[in-house]
Design a protein around this motif. Sequence first.
Motif, PDB file in Angstrom:
ATOM      1  N   PHE A  17       0.939  -1.262   0.150  1.00 27.64           N
ATOM      2  CA  PHE A  17      -0.044  -0.099   0.265  1.00 27.64           C
ATOM      3  C   PHE A  17       0.567   1.426   0.007  1.00 27.64           C
ATOM      4  O   PHE A  17       2.305   0.811   0.227  1.00 27.64           O
ATOM      5  N   PRO A  18       0.608   2.174  -0.386  1.00 25.64           N
ATOM      6  CA  PRO A  18       0.625   3.842  -0.967  1.00 25.64           C
ATOM      7  C   PRO A  18       1.514   4.266   0.447  1.00 25.64           C
ATOM      8  O   PRO A  18       0.763   3.550   1.851  1.00 25.64           O
ATOM      9  N   SER A  19       2.617   4.777   1.062  1.00 20.50           N
ATOM     10  CA  SER A  19       2.808   5.823   2.424  1.00 20.50           C
ATOM     11  C   SER A  19       2.173   6.658   2.244  1.00 20.50           C
ATOM     12  O   SER A  19       1.692   7.085   3.380  1.00 20.50           O
ATOM     13  N   GLU A  20       1.435   7.457   1.180  1.00 18.53           N
ATOM     14  CA  GLU A  20      -0.007   8.455   1.733  1.00 18.53           C
ATOM     15  C   GLU A  20      -0.935   8.316   0.395  1.00 18.53           C
ATOM     16  O   GLU A  20      -1.116   8.051  -0.596  1.00 18.53           O
ATOM     17  N   VAL A  21      -2.173   8.693   1.231  1.00 18.49           N
ATOM     18  CA  VAL A  21      -3.125   9.482   0.151  1.00 18.49           C
ATOM     19  C   VAL A  21      -4.239  10.495   0.396  1.00 18.49           C
ATOM     20  O   VAL A  21      -3.998  10.853   1.292  1.00 18.49           O
ATOM     21  N   SER A  22      -4.504  10.758  -0.615  1.00 14.12           N
ATOM     22  CA  SER A  22      -4.424  12.193  -0.554  1.00 14.12           C
ATOM     23  C   SER A  22      -6.074  12.054  -0.400  1.00 14.12           C
ATOM     24  O   SER A  22      -6.870  11.211  -0.316  1.00 14.12           O
ATOM     25  N   PHE A  29     -12.095   6.360  -2.225  1.00 14.49           N
ATOM     26  CA  PHE A  29     -12.135   4.823  -1.919  1.00 14.49           C
ATOM     27  C   PHE A  29     -12.143   4.351  -0.960  1.00 14.49           C
ATOM     28  O   PHE A  29     -12.722   2.816  -1.204  1.00 14.49           O
ATOM     29  N   PHE A  30     -12.418   5.303   0.117  1.00 15.93           N
ATOM     30  CA  PHE A  30     -11.951   4.622   1.659  1.00 15.93           C
ATOM     31  C   PHE A  30     -13.793   5.422   2.465  1.00 15.93           C
ATOM     32  O   PHE A  30     -13.436   4.848   3.196  1.00 15.93           O
ATOM     33  N   LEU A  31     -14.726   5.767   1.764  1.00 12.08           N
ATOM     34  CA  LEU A  31     -15.852   6.375   1.993  1.00 12.08           C
ATOM     35  C   LEU A  31     -16.494   4.482   1.732  1.00 12.08           C
ATOM     36  O   LEU A  31     -16.849   4.483   0.569  1.00 12.08           O
ATOM     37  N   LEU A  32     -17.159   3.898   2.761  1.00  9.75           N
ATOM     38  CA  LEU A  32     -18.446   3.355   2.749  1.00  9.75           C
ATOM     39  C   LEU A  32     -20.349   3.713   2.700  1.00  9.75           C
ATOM     40  O   LEU A  32     -20.241   4.726   3.632  1.00  9.75           O
ATOM     41  N   CYS A  57     -11.439  -1.113   0.160  1.00 11.09           N
ATOM     42  CA  CYS A  57     -11.390   0.067   0.063  1.00 11.09           C
ATOM     43  C   CYS A  57      -9.904  -0.390  -0.678  1.00 11.09           C
ATOM     44  O   CYS A  57     -10.218   0.562  -2.012  1.00 11.09           O
ATOM     45  N   CYS A  58      -8.553  -1.450   0.227  1.00  6.85           N
ATOM     46  CA  CYS A  58      -8.063  -1.747  -0.950  1.00  6.85           C
ATOM     47  C   CYS A  58      -8.233  -2.082  -1.896  1.00  6.85           C
ATOM     48  O   CYS A  58      -7.363  -1.672  -3.333  1.00  6.85           O
ATOM     49  N   LEU A  59      -9.370  -3.071  -2.053  1.00  4.45           N
ATOM     50  CA  LEU A  59      -9.394  -3.678  -3.555  1.00  4.45           C
ATOM     51  C   LEU A  59      -9.848  -2.157  -4.349  1.00  4.45           C
ATOM     52  O   LEU A  59      -9.520  -1.852  -5.850  1.00  4.45           O
ATOM     53  N   ARG A  60     -10.696  -1.537  -3.798  1.00  2.00           N
ATOM     54  CA  ARG A  60     -11.236  -0.672  -5.402  1.00  2.00           C
ATOM     55  C   ARG A  60     -10.365   0.395  -5.017  1.00  2.00           C
ATOM     56  O   ARG A  60     -10.320   1.019  -6.014  1.00  2.00           O
ATOM     57  N   TYR A  61      -9.667   0.745  -4.093  1.00  2.00           N
ATOM     58  CA  TYR A  61      -8.414   2.163  -4.715  1.00  2.00           C
ATOM     59  C   TYR A  61      -7.076   1.290  -5.014  1.00  2.00           C
ATOM     60  O   TYR A  61      -6.198   2.010  -6.464  1.00  2.00           O
ATOM     61  N   LEU A  62      -6.558   0.480  -4.825  1.00  2.00           N
ATOM     62  CA  LEU A  62      -6.013  -0.782  -6.011  1.00  2.00           C
ATOM     63  C   LEU A  62      -5.664  -1.532  -7.481  1.00  2.00           C
ATOM     64  O   LEU A  62      -5.116  -1.428  -8.525  1.00  2.00           O
ATOM     65  N   GLY A  63      -6.712  -1.744  -6.897  1.00  2.00           N
ATOM     66  CA  GLY A  63      -7.477  -3.151  -7.741  1.00  2.00           C
ATOM     67  C   GLY A  63      -6.431  -4.519  -7.584  1.00  2.00           C
ATOM     68  O   GLY A  63      -6.410  -5.521  -8.521  1.00  2.00           O
ATOM     69  N   PHE A  64      -6.201  -4.062  -6.441  1.00  2.00           N
ATOM     70  CA  PHE A  64      -5.532  -6.212  -5.973  1.00  2.00           C
ATOM     71  C   PHE A  64      -5.693  -6.045  -4.513  1.00  2.00           C
ATOM     72  O   PHE A  64      -5.908  -4.592  -3.516  1.00  2.00           O
ATOM     73  N   HIS A 148      -5.848  -0.904 -16.847  1.00  2.00           N
ATOM     74  CA  HIS A 148      -6.973  -1.347 -17.063  1.00  2.00           C
ATOM     75  C   HIS A 148      -7.813  -2.460 -16.568  1.00  2.00           C
ATOM     76  O   HIS A 148      -8.830  -2.496 -17.410  1.00  2.00           O
ATOM     77  N   LEU A 149      -6.902  -3.412 -16.380  1.00  2.00           N
ATOM     78  CA  LEU A 149      -7.589  -4.535 -15.046  1.00  2.00           C
ATOM     79  C   LEU A 149      -8.179  -3.974 -14.630  1.00  2.00           C
ATOM     80  O   LEU A 149      -9.480  -4.255 -14.110  1.00  2.00           O
ATOM     81  N   LYS A 150      -7.916  -3.196 -13.205  1.00  2.00           N
ATOM     82  CA  LYS A 150      -9.048  -2.564 -12.857  1.00  2.00           C
ATOM     83  C   LYS A 150     -10.183  -1.498 -13.576  1.00  2.00           C
ATOM     84  O   LYS A 150     -11.194  -2.625 -12.688  1.00  2.00           O
ATOM     85  N   GLN A 151     -10.227  -1.264 -14.738  1.00  2.00           N
ATOM     86  CA  GLN A 151     -11.497  -1.287 -15.625  1.00  2.00           C
ATOM     87  C   GLN A 151     -12.364  -2.397 -15.737  1.00  2.00           C
ATOM     88  O   GLN A 151     -13.344  -2.197 -15.814  1.00  2.00           O
ATOM     89  N   GLN A 152     -11.446  -3.370 -16.050  1.00  2.00           N
ATOM     90  CA  GLN A 152     -12.244  -4.709 -16.595  1.00  2.00           C
ATOM     91  C   GLN A 152     -12.705  -5.442 -15.072  1.00  2.00           C
ATOM     92  O   GLN A 152     -13.534  -6.485 -15.256  1.00  2.00           O
ATOM     93  N   LYS A 153     -12.642  -4.795 -14.217  1.00  2.00           N
ATOM     94  CA  LYS A 153     -12.401  -5.488 -12.314  1.00  2.00           C
ATOM     95  C   LYS A 153     -11.532  -6.759 -12.449  1.00  2.00           C
ATOM     96  O   LYS A 153     -12.843  -7.990 -12.734  1.00  2.00           O
TER      97      LYS A 153
END
Length: 883
Positions: A17-22, A29-32, A57-64, A148-153
Amino acid sequence: MPVQFLSEAEHKSLNRFPSEVSSEDLNRFFLLSDQELSILKQLRAEHNRLGFALQLCCLRYLGFFPEELQLPKPVINYVAQQLQLIPELLVFYGQRSSTQREHQRKIQALLGYHRASNSDLLNLEQWLTERALEHNQPLLLFHMACEHLKQQKIIRIGTTILAKMVATARTKANELIYQSLQNLLTQDKTTWLDGLLEVEPNEKRTRLSWLQKTPTGNNPQQILETLDKISFLQQHQVDAWNLSQLNPNRINYLAKIGARATNQYLQRASEIRRYPILICFLKQSLYNFTDDLIEMVDQRLWELYNQAKRNFDSDRLMASKTIDEKLKMLQNIGQILLDGDIEDNSVRVKTFEYITPDNLKASLSETQQLIRPENDAYVDYFGKSYNRVRRFSSKLLATLKFQVKGSDSGLLTALNLVHEIHLGRRRKLPDEAPTEFVPESWRPYVQSGQKLNRRYYELAALWFLRQQLRSGDIYLAQSRRFSELETYFIPPKEWSLCRDEVVNLTGTPIDARLRLTEREKELVILMGQVEELLNQPDSDLIEERGKLVLSPFKADEKNLELKRLAEEITTRLPRIEITDLLVEVDSWTNFSNAFEHLNLAQNKDSNTLLSLYSCLLAQACNLDFQQMATSTGLLYRRLCWFNNWYIRDETLRLANNALIDYHYDLPLSHLWGGGMLSSSDGQRFPAKGSLRQARSLPRYFGYGKGVTFYSWTSDQFSQYGSKPIPATVRDATYVLDEILNNETELSILEHTTDTAGYTEVIFALFDLLGMRFSPRIRDLADQKLYRTSNTDLGLYPLLKKHIQGIINQRLILDDWDEMLRLVGSLKMGWVTASLIIQKLQAFPRKHPLMRVLQEYGRLIKTIHILRWYADEANRRRQRATIE
């Protein structure tokens, strides 16, 4: 081709996971959602609810799913707060790996994700190959594949496998490009291409290095050399090569490699890479040399014309004594003629007592030479430069194939006649030679009686050709900047498909009536505010000698406390080495990541960064690399290599964007401004040596030449654009270039300049692009104000006499769609604003599009001026920005 373009550290970074998130990404991505919160409530243990939510939230944000659920505290706190849980509970999650895997399967189903199947991988491989035909940078392709993978779920596959797929796609793309060029790669052609890399014994250089050298001046020698290069490429039918099967991005990329590569590098490269690079480089070079040549000839003719004017002024100054003598002679003869005491039959005798017949003849002859035509254009002085023009004009006409759409007033026929005379096929111009194109001021010189002066005829044709090429009335097929005007616009068929997208991007309505109604309402409101100010006795706006005058602002004196604060800040600023500053700023912003090798994927170690910093410092401080090598102990050839392959216009832009984006996020920057207002201005610098963009401007450069560096600065005091422009071109021509080319986080919605940065056309384009143009105009009271025909001036008795013009709304309504197509072409990158503005301005008769833009711009300019009068706070804000 390297497969391992990712280092071990980069692999690890991409899997965690990235060290910072805007804050924007946190909210996105992290609002449930309510549904997700409802599902989470069904889980028993609190730590499972927190872990499940974070994985979702990680899957929604990162795609993995990251290998380890080690997230920044702000992210954990953000999610935990929504669940009303303690963030520390996360340490108890995942103690049983089966629980975590089961949660991941549920999350996949909930979000619609799935693991990549064999068919998914085949589709990804094909998609990557298509992208690799457009782009070559492996990291860019890697991140595009992730998106692209993220867009294709599809859950992102392992980074090692994905990196191999990227490398395979790049190899396959090169093979496909090579195969698509097989019709060009005959045995003779490949032999010729390989010959470009061989050192020629007589020249002691390769043809490749000769073609890589670009012109730097506009003297006849460089013009002729550029013509030689164009002729060389035409002789080998480069102009007939069809590369439409290749993506333009790929052509540009391969051409850039060819422009920088050595012959040894290309000789070592495989045929699959060598030939496409050479073909794209040669094709692009033909376009570039043609554009350069026309600019060089244009500037050469203009310099010779200016020199003719200076020679005329010098001769006129030297003749001032002669003029005085002729005036005295005229005065004395006039007195004799008007003297009533002298009989008529004695006038001649009396006159010759004052001046002898021989002296009178000589004086009349000298007087004849001093008489100039009515619209004097110094053509006879310009004609003295014919031999200088003749040095390149013959080869110019033999090499370039000019084309015309519509009427050319006989210009192309005239150029053909001149060319035939150069070739010796004709001895003189025929009596029926066309002369419609000849400017009125040239006619007495071109046509004396029934005969045509060949020298003046040729100069007139070249002078008119210069103007026609600028406007696009006459164009060249193998050119970008001097092509047909229509080629710079979105084609009509495509425009019908993308019109709605352009309208959404700019916020400009398709119906012109809606926009005119909006602007008319705004105009009426501002007229009312200005009328009210004029009625107030203590207002800053007054009427003086029939003009509207604003009281100037009074400067605020700095109090003692502010002066002490400034001194304290100055004393606290540390004195550090510029090299340390460069390294430290890079550690904050990572701007060095923007400097990628044009062709290779290389990791930047400390030695690489040292060479890169040295090159940047040398460029910034105007040091040559030999001086830098001596100072740093680095090898001179290593610095040259780094500068050649790493530092390019596009990498410098990306690095500057990284600095601006970092600066934008600083709290102090937001105290200065929100990044939505900017200003631009030019600074003139004298230039030494050969520089094609350098121009003579005695007011600033004396007897030398110079250029203008035009810069764009935000209200946060970050410079997001800069480009050198000719010092003789009005700043307004370039105002929109970097605003439309802005790729930073700055959202420029309003722009201000000084007087040189505005024209009515610029007002119109800003408004149509969905932005506000707010220049500070000198002599504002002298500007003509306009209104619509619906405006009732009777409501504004004091302002009435200052609103003199009426907007031609019918003209705007009729050409509204064409204006939108122009704006769409600017917004979508079909053409730069400066190029299309110069084209429209160059038409000998005002182009219809130019006329309607000026008409609409008058309305927008009037609104701006009235707003300037009415809003003091706005005036202060814009004045502070431009200063």
